[in-house]
Design an enzyme around this catalytic site. Structure first.
Site, PDB file in Angstrom:
ATOM      1  N   ARG A  38     -16.786  -5.645  -5.631  1.00  0.00           N
ATOM      2  CA  ARG A  38     -15.329  -5.822  -5.586  1.00  0.00           C
ATOM      3  C   ARG A  38     -14.855  -5.810  -4.151  1.00  0.00           C
ATOM      4  O   ARG A  38     -15.129  -4.855  -3.426  1.00  0.00           O
ATOM      5  CB  ARG A  38     -14.628  -4.680  -6.316  1.00  0.00           C
ATOM      6  CG  ARG A  38     -14.948  -4.670  -7.769  1.00  0.00           C
ATOM      7  CD  ARG A  38     -13.916  -3.848  -8.498  1.00  0.00           C
ATOM      8  NE  ARG A  38     -14.324  -3.767  -9.882  1.00  0.00           N
ATOM      9  CZ  ARG A  38     -13.506  -3.545 -10.874  1.00  0.00           C
ATOM     10  NH1 ARG A  38     -12.234  -3.347 -10.647  1.00  0.00           N
ATOM     11  NH2 ARG A  38     -13.958  -3.493 -12.107  1.00  0.00           N
ATOM     12  N   GLU A  56     -12.527  -4.746  -2.391  1.00  0.00           N
ATOM     13  CA  GLU A  56     -11.405  -3.811  -2.333  1.00  0.00           C
ATOM     14  C   GLU A  56     -10.966  -3.719  -0.887  1.00  0.00           C
ATOM     15  O   GLU A  56     -11.693  -3.174  -0.062  1.00  0.00           O
ATOM     16  CB  GLU A  56     -11.849  -2.405  -2.786  1.00  0.00           C
ATOM     17  CG  GLU A  56     -12.400  -2.315  -4.183  1.00  0.00           C
ATOM     18  CD  GLU A  56     -11.312  -2.188  -5.226  1.00  0.00           C
ATOM     19  OE1 GLU A  56     -10.123  -2.176  -4.833  1.00  0.00           O
ATOM     20  OE2 GLU A  56     -11.657  -2.107  -6.413  1.00  0.00           O
ATOM     21  N   ARG A  73     -12.071   6.611  -3.551  1.00  0.00           N
ATOM     22  CA  ARG A  73     -12.676   6.346  -4.853  1.00  0.00           C
ATOM     23  C   ARG A  73     -13.042   4.890  -5.116  1.00  0.00           C
ATOM     24  O   ARG A  73     -13.307   4.507  -6.238  1.00  0.00           O
ATOM     25  CB  ARG A  73     -11.784   6.865  -5.959  1.00  0.00           C
ATOM     26  CG  ARG A  73     -10.394   6.296  -5.912  1.00  0.00           C
ATOM     27  CD  ARG A  73      -9.512   7.082  -6.856  1.00  0.00           C
ATOM     28  NE  ARG A  73      -8.304   6.351  -7.101  1.00  0.00           N
ATOM     29  CZ  ARG A  73      -7.676   6.324  -8.258  1.00  0.00           C
ATOM     30  NH1 ARG A  73      -8.152   6.987  -9.279  1.00  0.00           N
ATOM     31  NH2 ARG A  73      -6.573   5.658  -8.408  1.00  0.00           N
ATOM     32  N   HIS A  74     -13.014   4.085  -4.069  1.00  0.00           N
ATOM     33  CA  HIS A  74     -13.407   2.683  -4.235  1.00  0.00           C
ATOM     34  C   HIS A  74     -14.559   2.307  -3.308  1.00  0.00           C
ATOM     35  O   HIS A  74     -14.538   2.620  -2.124  1.00  0.00           O
ATOM     36  CB  HIS A  74     -12.235   1.750  -3.932  1.00  0.00           C
ATOM     37  CG  HIS A  74     -11.166   1.800  -4.968  1.00  0.00           C
ATOM     38  ND1 HIS A  74     -10.057   2.587  -4.843  1.00  0.00           N
ATOM     39  CD2 HIS A  74     -11.060   1.171  -6.154  1.00  0.00           C
ATOM     40  CE1 HIS A  74      -9.292   2.433  -5.922  1.00  0.00           C
ATOM     41  NE2 HIS A  74      -9.884   1.585  -6.734  1.00  0.00           N
ATOM     42  N   GLU A 106      -9.714   8.202 -12.879  1.00  0.00           N
ATOM     43  CA  GLU A 106     -10.193   7.270 -13.902  1.00  0.00           C
ATOM     44  C   GLU A 106     -11.686   7.025 -13.717  1.00  0.00           C
ATOM     45  O   GLU A 106     -12.133   6.715 -12.624  1.00  0.00           O
ATOM     46  CB  GLU A 106      -9.445   5.939 -13.765  1.00  0.00           C
ATOM     47  CG  GLU A 106     -10.006   4.865 -14.670  1.00  0.00           C
ATOM     48  CD  GLU A 106      -9.547   3.448 -14.305  1.00  0.00           C
ATOM     49  OE1 GLU A 106      -8.409   3.280 -13.850  1.00  0.00           O
ATOM     50  OE2 GLU A 106     -10.356   2.527 -14.490  1.00  0.00           O
ATOM     51  N   SER A 161     -12.565   2.229 -18.107  1.00  0.00           N
ATOM     52  CA  SER A 161     -11.552   1.467 -18.831  1.00  0.00           C
ATOM     53  C   SER A 161     -12.246   0.762 -19.977  1.00  0.00           C
ATOM     54  O   SER A 161     -13.385   0.316 -19.831  1.00  0.00           O
ATOM     55  CB  SER A 161     -10.899   0.416 -17.940  1.00  0.00           C
ATOM     56  OG  SER A 161     -10.007   1.039 -17.053  1.00  0.00           O
ATOM     57  N   ARG A 193     -18.331   6.691  -9.675  1.00  0.00           N
ATOM     58  CA  ARG A 193     -17.145   7.453 -10.088  1.00  0.00           C
ATOM     59  C   ARG A 193     -17.545   8.617 -10.986  1.00  0.00           C
ATOM     60  O   ARG A 193     -17.021   9.719 -10.862  1.00  0.00           O
ATOM     61  CB  ARG A 193     -16.197   6.580 -10.899  1.00  0.00           C
ATOM     62  CG  ARG A 193     -15.330   5.683 -10.144  1.00  0.00           C
ATOM     63  CD  ARG A 193     -14.060   6.358  -9.665  1.00  0.00           C
ATOM     64  NE  ARG A 193     -13.353   5.359  -8.871  1.00  0.00           N
ATOM     65  CZ  ARG A 193     -12.407   4.575  -9.364  1.00  0.00           C
ATOM     66  NH1 ARG A 193     -11.986   4.742 -10.594  1.00  0.00           N
ATOM     67  NH2 ARG A 193     -11.857   3.666  -8.598  1.00  0.00           N
TER      68      ARG A 193
HETATM   69  P1  ATP Z   1      -9.114   1.514 -10.274  1.00  0.00           P
HETATM   70  O1  ATP Z   1      -7.803   1.365 -10.980  1.00  0.00           O
HETATM   71  O2  ATP Z   1      -9.542   2.928 -10.113  1.00  0.00           O
HETATM   72  O3  ATP Z   1      -9.203   0.706  -9.021  1.00  0.00           O
HETATM   73  P2  ATP Z   1      -9.997  -0.426 -12.109  1.00  0.00           P
HETATM   74  O4  ATP Z   1      -9.096  -0.107 -13.250  1.00  0.00           O
HETATM   75  O5  ATP Z   1      -9.675  -1.550 -11.219  1.00  0.00           O
HETATM   76  O6  ATP Z   1     -10.231   0.871 -11.234  1.00  0.00           O
HETATM   77  P3  ATP Z   1     -11.941  -1.312 -14.000  1.00  0.00           P
HETATM   78  O7  ATP Z   1     -11.860  -2.779 -13.867  1.00  0.00           O
HETATM   79  O8  ATP Z   1     -11.247  -0.664 -15.128  1.00  0.00           O
HETATM   80  O9  ATP Z   1     -11.487  -0.626 -12.628  1.00  0.00           O
HETATM   81  O10 ATP Z   1     -13.492  -0.931 -13.942  1.00  0.00           O
HETATM   82  C1  ATP Z   1     -14.080   0.006 -14.813  1.00  0.00           C
HETATM   83  C2  ATP Z   1     -14.611   1.191 -14.048  1.00  0.00           C
HETATM   84  O11 ATP Z   1     -15.453   0.800 -12.967  1.00  0.00           O
HETATM   85  C3  ATP Z   1     -13.550   2.033 -13.413  1.00  0.00           C
HETATM   86  O12 ATP Z   1     -12.976   2.907 -14.333  1.00  0.00           O
HETATM   87  C4  ATP Z   1     -14.355   2.763 -12.361  1.00  0.00           C
HETATM   88  O13 ATP Z   1     -15.114   3.812 -12.912  1.00  0.00           O
HETATM   89  C5  ATP Z   1     -15.320   1.704 -11.899  1.00  0.00           C
HETATM   90  N1  ATP Z   1     -14.824   1.007 -10.711  1.00  0.00           N
HETATM   91  C6  ATP Z   1     -13.981  -0.030 -10.663  1.00  0.00           C
HETATM   92  N2  ATP Z   1     -13.755  -0.439  -9.412  1.00  0.00           N
HETATM   93  C7  ATP Z   1     -14.473   0.365  -8.620  1.00  0.00           C
HETATM   94  C8  ATP Z   1     -14.680   0.445  -7.217  1.00  0.00           C
HETATM   95  N3  ATP Z   1     -14.103  -0.394  -6.365  1.00  0.00           N
HETATM   96  N4  ATP Z   1     -15.516   1.402  -6.743  1.00  0.00           N
HETATM   97  C9  ATP Z   1     -16.115   2.250  -7.589  1.00  0.00           C
HETATM   98  N5  ATP Z   1     -15.964   2.230  -8.912  1.00  0.00           N
HETATM   99  C10 ATP Z   1     -15.155   1.306  -9.445  1.00  0.00           C
HETATM  100 MN    MN Z   2      -9.513   0.493 -15.090  1.00  0.00          MN
END
Ligand code: ATP
Ligand code: MN
Length: 601
Positions: A209, A211, A217-218, A359, A362, A410
């Site tokens: 990702r 980000e 946490r990312h 979180e 999801s 996470r």
């Molecule tokens: P957040 O809102 O915390 O950025 P998200 O809702 O975008 O996460 P999801 O698409 O729901 O993320 O991805 C499912 C899971 O994957 C998340 O709950 C998290 O545990 C993990 N995850 C997502 N993006 C990341 C990231 N950039 N780094 C680490 N873990 C991630």
């Molecule tokens: Mn999510």
């Protein structure tokens, strides 16, 4: 003689043994030298009295590989409960270099950046080793649970994808034999395809990702536990499996990673197996947050990080568990494939699982008819033609189904109460690092570093410059006045952000003109807008008023407006709002190495 491991020594009291491992450290008290030897199960203590033996090892640095024969005795003073005496030591690999980080101490006291800079060696530290041993056990427990209890089949999905699977911005683009491709953010579409094959499926997948911001946490690359199932009676069965999975992982850790949990100070999350994780609707969660804090986020479409923390504190106070489900999220905040709630079309049958304030998962039920999927895509304004493969499964029959995605890092971070997700990734990638290493491009950070580099470049190429210090100037005419140049000789350096890629670009125009963002957008191939000054400060260490026309030093695509060529002199801020450089435009162009366009008006 067979090798005995540190953990097994307790069974060899009064016997001769052979141990082998890394020298961890040496300490001398009076006549005795204590040697700690590290192997994969922990440390053993060897006591050396013999002067010749001491001489043989006294110059060795941690990391030397030793092979030792000696006698095991019970020890009351050592917390290891045993020690080895009268050793005969063979040095297999002599290390004389002092390690760059004190990994051999029980805890590393350096900050995380320093630890990451020395990652390959730092990982040998007892605490870091424990984190990643536990992470390995988490992954193993997940597989056991999914295979044995849920009877799901593991699948292996591709990670280089032709089109973006879910739309959205945070994709990494790769050049695939000259064709545009992206790195997978999840295997969402593939796991649904696999429900059509094996009904219950799971995976442990890499995800990527882009980000753009640096949070605790990312990551830009991580691993994701994926799960998807078909044929339930009620979509809450997905939550039941998610809950069972976390509880199984925790009980597995308590059984198989006891020592590692102890090494980390027993700071593991609380989630008694007999306490159900509370399930709040999104609306209830917002009300609860408001009730408990007075902070009103009831009109927000999302939970803030503070609200997530508060909800977990509530669950701990009320039920003694630190995990809580939030269900029934608004359609606006969930992807196109989320199943709309039968009761309220603005809601979806979806959930997040919060753990220790963050979180971790999801998930939810997915739309499962072709018509419904098309409707979902349309509602999000997405183009169904890029989802042909995926959509075909709905044409040819899908049952009610759903699942979840849970980040491994996470999960590791929250279960072990680590402060930063980078501590739960062996070689973390983020905006500043790739696979643990600082990004090595010739990038400069901070006003003074950038100014010094510009001046250094000019000196290196023998380019004459005038370097001025002055008051900060809010407008272009002000700048022209303090620099004593014409307005059109001034250069405005603008940092933009691509709306979909979130990437930054730099556009430089004569100070008396304005940027034509439409033309700029066409030039870079995506819509763009001005970057937030706070982000510019965080990312480049520059105030907006100080940005110099040297995007190349910031690792940005650096565009110059053609009209800059028409002036013979160029005047610009060189990093600080209070310092300017005046030089020949030709010279500036030579060292800024720009791309060209006509984007001023
Ligand atoms: P957040 O809102 O915390 O950025 P998200 O809702 O975008 O996460 P999801 O698409 O729901 O993320 O991805 C499912 C899971 O994957 C998340 O709950 C998290 O545990 C993990 N995850 C997502 N993006 C990341 C990231 N950039 N780094 C680490 N873990 C991630
Ligand atoms: Mn999510």
């Amino acid at each position: 003689m067979q090798r005995v491991l540190a953990k097994e020594l307790i069974h060899y009291i009064d016997k001769q043994v052979h141990v082998r491992g890394w020298l961890n450290n040496l300490r001398t008290f009076g006549k005795l030298t204590f040697l700690l030897l590290r192997d994969r199960t922990g440390l053993s203590q060897i006591i050396i009295e013999d002067i010749e033996t001491k001489k043989k090892i006294s110059h060795l640095q941690p990391g030397s590989i030793l092979s030792i024969h000696g006698q095991v005795v019970a020890s009351h003073s050592s917390h290891l409960k045993v020690e080895i005496i009268n050793p005969i030591i063979t040095v297999e690999n002599t290390i004389l270099e002092i390690p760059p980080i004190e990994y051999y101490k029980p805890e590393i006291h350096s900050d995380l950046e320093f630890v990451l800079d020395h990652r390959p060696i730092a990982l040998r530290n007892r605490e870091l080793q424990a984190v990643f041993k536990i992470q390995a056990e988490i992954a193993h427990a997940y597989r056991l649970y999914m295979h044995d209890t849920v009877q799901a089949a593991e699948y292996f999905a591709p990670n280089i994808l032709g089109a973006s699977s879910e739309g959205g911005a945070e994709f990494f683009n790769v050049d695939y034999f000259g064709y545009p491709a992206t790195l997978a953010q999840s295997s969402q579409l593939y796991k649904q395809i696999m429900v059509g094959v094996n009904e219950r499926v799971f995976a442990l997948m890499p995800f990527f990702r882009a980000e753009p911001s640096q949070t605790s946490r990312h990551l830009s690359e991580g691993k994701q536990f994926e799960f998807e199932m078909g044929f339930f009676n009620h979509w809450h069965e997905i939550l039941d499996i998610q809950e069972g999975c976390i509880k199984f992982i925790l009980s597995y850790l308590h059984e198989h990673a006891k020592i590692e949990i102890e090494i980390l100070g027993n700071k593991i999350i609380q989630a008694p197996s007999n306490v159900p994780f509370p399930r709040l609707t999104f609306k209830e969660a917002q009300e609860l947050y408001y009730e408990r804090t007075g902070v009103d986020e009831r009109h927000e479409p999302d939970l803030s990080p503070a609200a997530e923390r508060e909800l977990c504190s509530w669950a701990l106070e009320k039920y003694g568990t630190e995990l809580v489900f939030v269900i029934d999220w608004q359609t606006a905040k969930r992807p196109f494939y989320a199943y709309p709630s039968d009761e309220d079309p603005h809601l979806t049958n979806t959930f997040d699982l919060l753990c220790g304030g963050t979180e971790i998962t999801s998930g939810g039920q997915r739309r499962h008819t072709h018509a419904s999927m098309l409707e979902g895509l349309k509602m999000k304004g997405m183009d169904s033609s890029s989802f042909t493969d995926y959509l075909s499964i709905f044409k040819y029959g899908m049952p009610p189904h759903g699942g979840f995605g849970m980040g491994l890092e996470r999960l590791t971070m929250t279960l072990l109460k680590l402060k930063n997700i980078r501590e739960a990734s062996l070689f973390p990638s983020d905006t500043k690092r790739i696979a643990g290493n600082r990004i090595k491009a010739n990038i400069f950070f901070g006003a003074e570093n950038i100014r010094n580099e510009i001046i250094r470049l000019c000196h290196k190429h023998n380019l004459p410059i005038e370097h001025l210090t002055h008051e900060a100037t809010p407008t272009s005419p002000d700048s022209a006045r303090v620099r004593n140049v014409k307005i059109e000789e001034g250069i405005k350096a603008l940092i933009l952000r691509g709306k979909s890629s979130k990437k930054n670009y730099q556009f430089n125009i004569p100070a008396h003109l304005k940027l034509d963002t439409k033309v700029a957008s066409d030039l870079i191939g995506e819509k763009c807008e001005f970057e937030d000054p706070a982000v510019i400060l965080e990312r480049f260490g520059l105030q907006v008023g100080g940005v110099p026309p040297f995007g190349n030093l910031l690792n940005l695509d650096n565009y110059f407006d053609e009209s800059i060529k028409t002036q013979s002199r160029a005047a610009f801020n060189c990093g600080l709002p209070t310092e300017s450089i005046i030089m020949s435009s030709k010279d500036l162009i030579a060292i800024a190495d720009p791309k060209w366009g006509r984007f001023s008006k």
